[in-house]
Design an enzyme around this catalytic site. Structure first.
Site, PDB file in Angstrom:
ATOM      1  N   HIS A 139      21.616 -73.320 -59.460  1.00  0.00           N
ATOM      2  CA  HIS A 139      21.049 -72.008 -59.760  1.00  0.00           C
ATOM      3  C   HIS A 139      19.659 -71.844 -59.144  1.00  0.00           C
ATOM      4  O   HIS A 139      18.853 -72.770 -59.116  1.00  0.00           O
ATOM      5  CB  HIS A 139      20.983 -71.785 -61.267  1.00  0.00           C
ATOM      6  N   ASP A 140      19.415 -70.657 -58.627  1.00  0.00           N
ATOM      7  CA  ASP A 140      18.110 -70.245 -58.102  1.00  0.00           C
ATOM      8  C   ASP A 140      17.690 -71.002 -56.852  1.00  0.00           C
ATOM      9  O   ASP A 140      16.522 -70.939 -56.458  1.00  0.00           O
ATOM     10  CB  ASP A 140      17.015 -70.366 -59.177  1.00  0.00           C
ATOM     11  N   GLY A 157      18.134 -77.183 -59.653  1.00  0.00           N
ATOM     12  CA  GLY A 157      17.792 -75.775 -59.574  1.00  0.00           C
ATOM     13  C   GLY A 157      16.482 -75.531 -58.839  1.00  0.00           C
ATOM     14  O   GLY A 157      15.629 -76.414 -58.729  1.00  0.00           O
TER      15      GLY A 157
END
Length: 294
Positions: A139-140, A157
């Site tokens: 994520h991200d 992340g």
């Protein structure tokens, strides 16, 4: 299986002028935005908030979900999953996003998770990238263009990987790490800190061993500029750390003598940026270590 699966006998049209080829076993939500000339193979699943660009191919058994955009001409191979919920206990189902750029190739079993509300809300893979089998983009994470991620690479992340970087097989990137433009991360590296543009790191834990000379040569960097880069690098990162100026003084010396060189300036600008992880340390002779900008 090649990215042109057989049995696609259910053509459909969306906003594109060309008929799409969607296998009868694929599940494509009516809300999905499918451009023209798209191929969706057997047993694929496409969610209602997905956008797939012109000429893209989902070979088979691909899952694309969430608020996800696939660029034109991308190819997604079997069992990859794009845009699913992040592996973050703070995530509460917010409508965060995931994007994959044009002509990017995602190989088998790759997982790319959408962003989180607390982390910027976007996971991005740029254009003309190659993400090889079994890699994980968390994520991200933000990947630039022409990035190559080799088999079994995992990243936490919020990792940022700039254009033209290479991450070799089974490397592990700590969350919030930055990988500079055209940097090379060697295989089975554990990367805990930032890698400067054009840097080359090896080992576990990763240590800076030089610049990515092969990429520089292949991309038209001439001998004179190579010599400047080498001198600047050796001033900033000497092999011996005994009896030399501290890192901040070496940084100032490189800025004064070589700062007009565009690639050196790029390295300096990268170092000047705020960092959560500091910089990867130089591999020194004699086993001594120095904290570079941490």
């Amino acid at each position: 299986m090649e990215p042109n699966p057989a049995g696609l006998d259910q053509p459909r049209r969306s906003d594109g002028a060309s008929a799409n080829r969607i296998h009868p076993s694929a599940i494509v939500s009516p809300g999905a935005r499918i451009a023209g000339n798209v191929t969706i193979g057997p047993f694929c699943t496409v969610g209602p908030d997905v956008s797939i660009g012109e000429g893209s191919t989902l070979v088979s058994h691909v899952v694309v979900d969430g608020h996800t955009e696939i660029g034109t001409g991308a190819t997604l191979y079997p069992f990859c999953t794009i845009g699913l919920a992040p592996q973050d206990l703070k995530y509460r189902g917010e409508p965060t996003r995931c994007t994959v750029g044009a002509r990017t190739v995602i190989r088998e079993n790759v997982t790319i998770h959408r962003g989180t509300a607390t982390g910027g809300g976007l996971t991005r893979v740029g254009s003309d990238c190659l993400i090889m089998a079994n890699a994980h983009v968390a994520h991200d994470c933000l990947l630039g263009d022409r990035v190559i991620i080799v088999n079994n690479v995992v990243m936490g992340g919020h990792v940022v990987i700039d254009d033209d970087a290479r991450v070799m097989g089974s490397a592990a990137l700590h969350q919030f790490v930055r990988i500079g433009r055209a940097a090379m991360v060697g295989g089975v590296c554990g990367v805990e800190s930032d890698v400067i543009p054009y840097g080359s790191v090896l080992g576990n834990r990763a240590r800076l061993v030089g610049l990515h000379w092969i990429w520089l040569r292949r991309n038209g960097v001439g001998a004179e500029e190579m010599h400047r880069l080498r001198r600047a690098f050796r001033t900033l990162y000497p092999r011996q750390t005994t009896g030399i100026p501290v890192f901040e003084e070496r940084l100032a010396a490189v800025r004064a003598e070589y700062g007009a060189d565009p690639r050196v300036a790029e390295i300096l600008a990268f170092i000047d940026q705020p960092s959560k992880r500091g910089l990867v340390r130089i591999a020194t002779r004699g086993g001594s270590e120095e904290s570079e900008g941490a």
